[in-house]
Design a protein around this motif. Structure first.
Motif, short mmCIF file in Angstrom:
data_model
loop_
_atom_site.label_atom_id
_atom_site.label_comp_id
_atom_site.label_asym_id
_atom_site.label_seq_id
_atom_site.Cartn_x
_atom_site.Cartn_y
_atom_site.Cartn_z
N THR A 32 17.75 -23.74 -32.95
CA THR A 32 18.23 -22.43 -32.54
C THR A 32 18.94 -22.48 -31.20
O THR A 32 19.97 -21.84 -31.01
CB THR A 32 17.06 -21.42 -32.46
N ILE A 33 18.42 -23.25 -30.25
CA ILE A 33 19.02 -23.27 -28.91
C ILE A 33 19.83 -24.53 -28.62
O ILE A 33 20.33 -24.70 -27.51
CB ILE A 33 17.95 -23.07 -27.81
N ARG A 38 20.74 -24.39 -21.93
CA ARG A 38 20.67 -23.76 -20.59
C ARG A 38 20.85 -22.25 -20.69
O ARG A 38 20.16 -21.48 -20.05
CB ARG A 38 21.71 -24.37 -19.66
N GLY A 39 21.81 -21.84 -21.50
CA GLY A 39 22.04 -20.41 -21.69
C GLY A 39 20.84 -19.72 -22.31
O GLY A 39 20.48 -18.61 -21.93
N ALA A 40 20.19 -20.40 -23.27
CA ALA A 40 19.01 -19.82 -23.92
C ALA A 40 17.87 -19.68 -22.92
O ALA A 40 17.18 -18.66 -22.90
CB ALA A 40 18.59 -20.70 -25.09
N ALA A 43 18.70 -16.81 -20.57
CA ALA A 43 18.52 -15.53 -21.26
C ALA A 43 17.03 -15.18 -21.34
O ALA A 43 16.65 -14.02 -21.17
CB ALA A 43 19.13 -15.60 -22.65
N ASP A 44 16.20 -16.18 -21.59
CA ASP A 44 14.74 -15.95 -21.63
C ASP A 44 14.22 -15.50 -20.27
O ASP A 44 13.40 -14.60 -20.18
CB ASP A 44 14.00 -17.23 -22.03
N SER A 50 9.99 -10.95 -18.73
CA SER A 50 9.83 -12.40 -18.58
C SER A 50 8.92 -12.67 -17.40
O SER A 50 8.94 -11.98 -16.39
CB SER A 50 11.18 -13.09 -18.37
N GLY A 51 8.07 -13.62 -17.54
CA GLY A 51 7.12 -13.94 -16.49
C GLY A 51 5.86 -13.10 -16.53
O GLY A 51 4.95 -13.31 -15.75
N GLN A 52 5.81 -12.15 -17.42
CA GLN A 52 4.63 -11.30 -17.56
C GLN A 52 3.66 -11.93 -18.55
O GLN A 52 4.08 -12.42 -19.59
CB GLN A 52 5.01 -9.90 -18.07
#
Length: 104
Positions: A32-33, A38-40, A43-44, A50-52
């Protein structure tokens, strides 16, 4: 084949990114990535939440900071008390007792 040329392939970079910044590839994640690992990853990282960590049983950062602060204050108080007791014992001509740390 050098390490750099081995990592230049999309699949190798995707696998490296998934292992380094996550818990490893799951399912079809590498494919998928693979075109833009790097872009994936970016984006994440930029996505909402994110980070939660969704784990209600974990303490918040503020709660952990308070616990650490309380622990350190207790340790300082124990050390001051032990120092005071040693000084008093020395002043009375007694052999100073060994300091015992509570909770260890």
């Amino acid at each position: 084949m050098s390490a750099k040329s081995g990592l230049s392939s999309g699949k190798a970079a995707a696998a490296l990114g998934l292992h380094r910044f996550g818990f490893g590839p799951v399912g079809n994640a590498i494919a998928t990535i693979a075109t833009d690992p790097r872009g994936a990853l970016l984006a994440d990282l930029e996505g909402p939440g994110s980070g939660q960590i969704d784990a209600p049983n974990l303490m918040s950062s503020a709660e952990v900071a308070r616990e650490v602060s309380d622990f350190r204050a207790e340790r300082r108080a124990e050390q001051k008390l032990a120092t005071r007791q040693q000084k008093q014992a020395t002043a009375n001509g007694e052999a100073p007792a060994q300091m015992t740390i509570v909770g260890r």
